[in-house]
Design a protein around this motif. Structure first.
Motif, PDB file in Angstrom:
ATOM      1  N   GLY A  14       4.211   7.396   6.668  1.00  0.00           N
ATOM      2  CA  GLY A  14       4.641   8.704   6.173  1.00  0.00           C
ATOM      3  C   GLY A  14       6.130   8.827   5.930  1.00  0.00           C
ATOM      4  O   GLY A  14       6.700   9.900   6.127  1.00  0.00           O
ATOM      5  N   VAL A  15       6.755   7.760   5.467  1.00  0.00           N
ATOM      6  CA  VAL A  15       8.196   7.798   5.198  1.00  0.00           C
ATOM      7  C   VAL A  15       8.493   8.559   3.906  1.00  0.00           C
ATOM      8  O   VAL A  15       7.634   8.700   3.038  1.00  0.00           O
ATOM      9  N   ALA A  16       9.729   9.055   3.770  1.00  0.00           N
ATOM     10  CA  ALA A  16      10.116   9.847   2.602  1.00  0.00           C
ATOM     11  C   ALA A  16      10.177   9.012   1.329  1.00  0.00           C
ATOM     12  O   ALA A  16       9.867   9.493   0.243  1.00  0.00           O
ATOM     13  N   LYS A  17      10.580   7.731   1.434  1.00  0.00           N
ATOM     14  CA  LYS A  17      10.597   6.848   0.271  1.00  0.00           C
ATOM     15  C   LYS A  17      10.411   5.419   0.726  1.00  0.00           C
ATOM     16  O   LYS A  17      10.725   5.057   1.868  1.00  0.00           O
ATOM     17  N   ILE A  18       9.896   4.631  -0.190  1.00  0.00           N
ATOM     18  CA  ILE A  18       9.684   3.208   0.065  1.00  0.00           C
ATOM     19  C   ILE A  18      10.435   2.433  -1.003  1.00  0.00           C
ATOM     20  O   ILE A  18      10.228   2.652  -2.200  1.00  0.00           O
ATOM     21  N   LYS A  19      11.310   1.541  -0.584  1.00  0.00           N
ATOM     22  CA  LYS A  19      11.994   0.653  -1.523  1.00  0.00           C
ATOM     23  C   LYS A  19      11.071  -0.541  -1.761  1.00  0.00           C
ATOM     24  O   LYS A  19      10.516  -1.095  -0.806  1.00  0.00           O
ATOM     25  N   VAL A  20      10.899  -0.911  -3.028  1.00  0.00           N
ATOM     26  CA  VAL A  20      10.013  -2.021  -3.373  1.00  0.00           C
ATOM     27  C   VAL A  20      10.738  -3.001  -4.284  1.00  0.00           C
ATOM     28  O   VAL A  20      11.616  -2.618  -5.046  1.00  0.00           O
ATOM     29  N   GLY A  21      10.355  -4.258  -4.195  1.00  0.00           N
ATOM     30  CA  GLY A  21      10.962  -5.307  -5.002  1.00  0.00           C
ATOM     31  C   GLY A  21      10.184  -5.610  -6.263  1.00  0.00           C
ATOM     32  O   GLY A  21      10.405  -6.642  -6.888  1.00  0.00           O
ATOM     33  N   SER A  22       9.281  -4.748  -6.649  1.00  0.00           N
ATOM     34  CA  SER A  22       8.457  -4.932  -7.839  1.00  0.00           C
ATOM     35  C   SER A  22       8.401  -3.629  -8.620  1.00  0.00           C
ATOM     36  O   SER A  22       8.267  -2.566  -8.031  1.00  0.00           O
ATOM     37  N   LYS A  23       8.475  -3.730  -9.937  1.00  0.00           N
ATOM     38  CA  LYS A  23       8.369  -2.528 -10.768  1.00  0.00           C
ATOM     39  C   LYS A  23       6.926  -2.249 -11.168  1.00  0.00           C
ATOM     40  O   LYS A  23       6.625  -1.182 -11.678  1.00  0.00           O
ATOM     41  N   GLU A  24       6.046  -3.202 -10.963  1.00  0.00           N
ATOM     42  CA  GLU A  24       4.617  -3.030 -11.223  1.00  0.00           C
ATOM     43  C   GLU A  24       3.869  -3.347  -9.936  1.00  0.00           C
ATOM     44  O   GLU A  24       4.002  -4.441  -9.389  1.00  0.00           O
ATOM     45  N   PHE A  25       3.078  -2.381  -9.457  1.00  0.00           N
ATOM     46  CA  PHE A  25       2.408  -2.544  -8.173  1.00  0.00           C
ATOM     47  C   PHE A  25       1.272  -1.543  -8.058  1.00  0.00           C
ATOM     48  O   PHE A  25       1.082  -0.691  -8.917  1.00  0.00           O
ATOM     49  N   MET A  26       0.523  -1.644  -6.960  1.00  0.00           N
ATOM     50  CA  MET A  26      -0.550  -0.703  -6.664  1.00  0.00           C
ATOM     51  C   MET A  26      -0.164   0.114  -5.441  1.00  0.00           C
ATOM     52  O   MET A  26       0.345  -0.427  -4.461  1.00  0.00           O
ATOM     53  N   SER A  55       1.906  11.264  -3.637  1.00  0.00           N
ATOM     54  CA  SER A  55       3.303  11.691  -3.818  1.00  0.00           C
ATOM     55  C   SER A  55       4.314  10.804  -3.104  1.00  0.00           C
ATOM     56  O   SER A  55       5.446  11.232  -2.842  1.00  0.00           O
ATOM     57  N   THR A  56       3.934   9.572  -2.799  1.00  0.00           N
ATOM     58  CA  THR A  56       4.895   8.641  -2.208  1.00  0.00           C
ATOM     59  C   THR A  56       5.959   8.324  -3.254  1.00  0.00           C
ATOM     60  O   THR A  56       5.648   8.028  -4.404  1.00  0.00           O
ATOM     61  N   HIS A  57       7.209   8.382  -2.839  1.00  0.00           N
ATOM     62  CA  HIS A  57       8.349   8.115  -3.712  1.00  0.00           C
ATOM     63  C   HIS A  57       8.732   6.645  -3.559  1.00  0.00           C
ATOM     64  O   HIS A  57       9.124   6.202  -2.473  1.00  0.00           O
ATOM     65  N   TYR A  58       8.599   5.898  -4.649  1.00  0.00           N
ATOM     66  CA  TYR A  58       8.950   4.479  -4.663  1.00  0.00           C
ATOM     67  C   TYR A  58      10.260   4.290  -5.410  1.00  0.00           C
ATOM     68  O   TYR A  58      10.468   4.879  -6.471  1.00  0.00           O
ATOM     69  N   VAL A  59      11.137   3.445  -4.862  1.00  0.00           N
ATOM     70  CA  VAL A  59      12.432   3.148  -5.472  1.00  0.00           C
ATOM     71  C   VAL A  59      12.554   1.632  -5.591  1.00  0.00           C
ATOM     72  O   VAL A  59      12.365   0.902  -4.618  1.00  0.00           O
ATOM     73  N   PHE A  60      12.874   1.159  -6.798  1.00  0.00           N
ATOM     74  CA  PHE A  60      13.016  -0.272  -7.036  1.00  0.00           C
ATOM     75  C   PHE A  60      14.314  -0.791  -6.441  1.00  0.00           C
ATOM     76  O   PHE A  60      15.377  -0.200  -6.614  1.00  0.00           O
ATOM     77  N   ASP A  61      14.224  -1.928  -5.737  1.00  0.00           N
ATOM     78  CA  ASP A  61      15.384  -2.604  -5.163  1.00  0.00           C
ATOM     79  C   ASP A  61      15.190  -4.096  -5.406  1.00  0.00           C
ATOM     80  O   ASP A  61      14.429  -4.755  -4.684  1.00  0.00           O
ATOM     81  N   ALA A  62      15.856  -4.627  -6.423  1.00  0.00           N
ATOM     82  CA  ALA A  62      15.690  -6.030  -6.813  1.00  0.00           C
ATOM     83  C   ALA A  62      16.049  -7.005  -5.692  1.00  0.00           C
ATOM     84  O   ALA A  62      15.531  -8.121  -5.642  1.00  0.00           O
ATOM     85  N   ALA A  63      16.904  -6.590  -4.780  1.00  0.00           N
ATOM     86  CA  ALA A  63      17.314  -7.462  -3.683  1.00  0.00           C
ATOM     87  C   ALA A  63      16.160  -7.793  -2.739  1.00  0.00           C
ATOM     88  O   ALA A  63      16.211  -8.777  -2.002  1.00  0.00           O
ATOM     89  N   LEU A  64      15.094  -6.984  -2.775  1.00  0.00           N
ATOM     90  CA  LEU A  64      13.962  -7.217  -1.865  1.00  0.00           C
ATOM     91  C   LEU A  64      13.083  -8.382  -2.308  1.00  0.00           C
ATOM     92  O   LEU A  64      12.436  -9.015  -1.494  1.00  0.00           O
ATOM     93  N   GLY A  65      13.028  -8.665  -3.578  1.00  0.00           N
ATOM     94  CA  GLY A  65      12.163  -9.735  -4.073  1.00  0.00           C
ATOM     95  C   GLY A  65      10.753  -9.222  -4.327  1.00  0.00           C
ATOM     96  O   GLY A  65      10.302  -8.246  -3.730  1.00  0.00           O
TER      97      GLY A  65
END
Length: 86
Positions: A14-26, A55-65
């Motif tokens: 239940g976090v406010a946002k999740i940083k992800v290393g992919s721009k395409e995901f499920m 309503s999960t907020h995803y933010v792209f972070d290329a450093a994550l891989g």
């Protein structure tokens, strides 16, 4: 043969946002059996997206891989292993 797969993420904590290393995901929402229909999200040129189900907020972070997330516990790993010879 490529073994790349589409990463799956959840927001069980239940976090406010999740940083992800992919721009395409499920997005699967919560962990099964409380998951929502698995939604394919493609950020395109944007650096963030919101899941239309949970309503999960995803933010792209290329450093994550590719396939990684912050927090790392939000990466979903299916326990089902498919037999390619079946």
């Amino acid at each position: 043969m490529s073994h790349d797969t589409t990463p799956h993420f959840h927001n069980q904590p239940g976090v406010a946002k999740i940083k992800v290393g992919s721009k395409e995901f499920m997005c699967i929402g919560a962990l099964p059996p409380f998951d929502h229909p698995h939604v394919f999200i493609d950020m395109g040129a944007a650096d963030e997206a919101v899941c239309p189900y949970c309503s999960t907020h995803y933010v792209f972070d290329a450093a994550l891989g590719h396939g990684a997330a912050d927090p790392a516990e939000c990466v979903y790993h299916s326990e089902t292993v498919l037999d390619p010879t079946a």
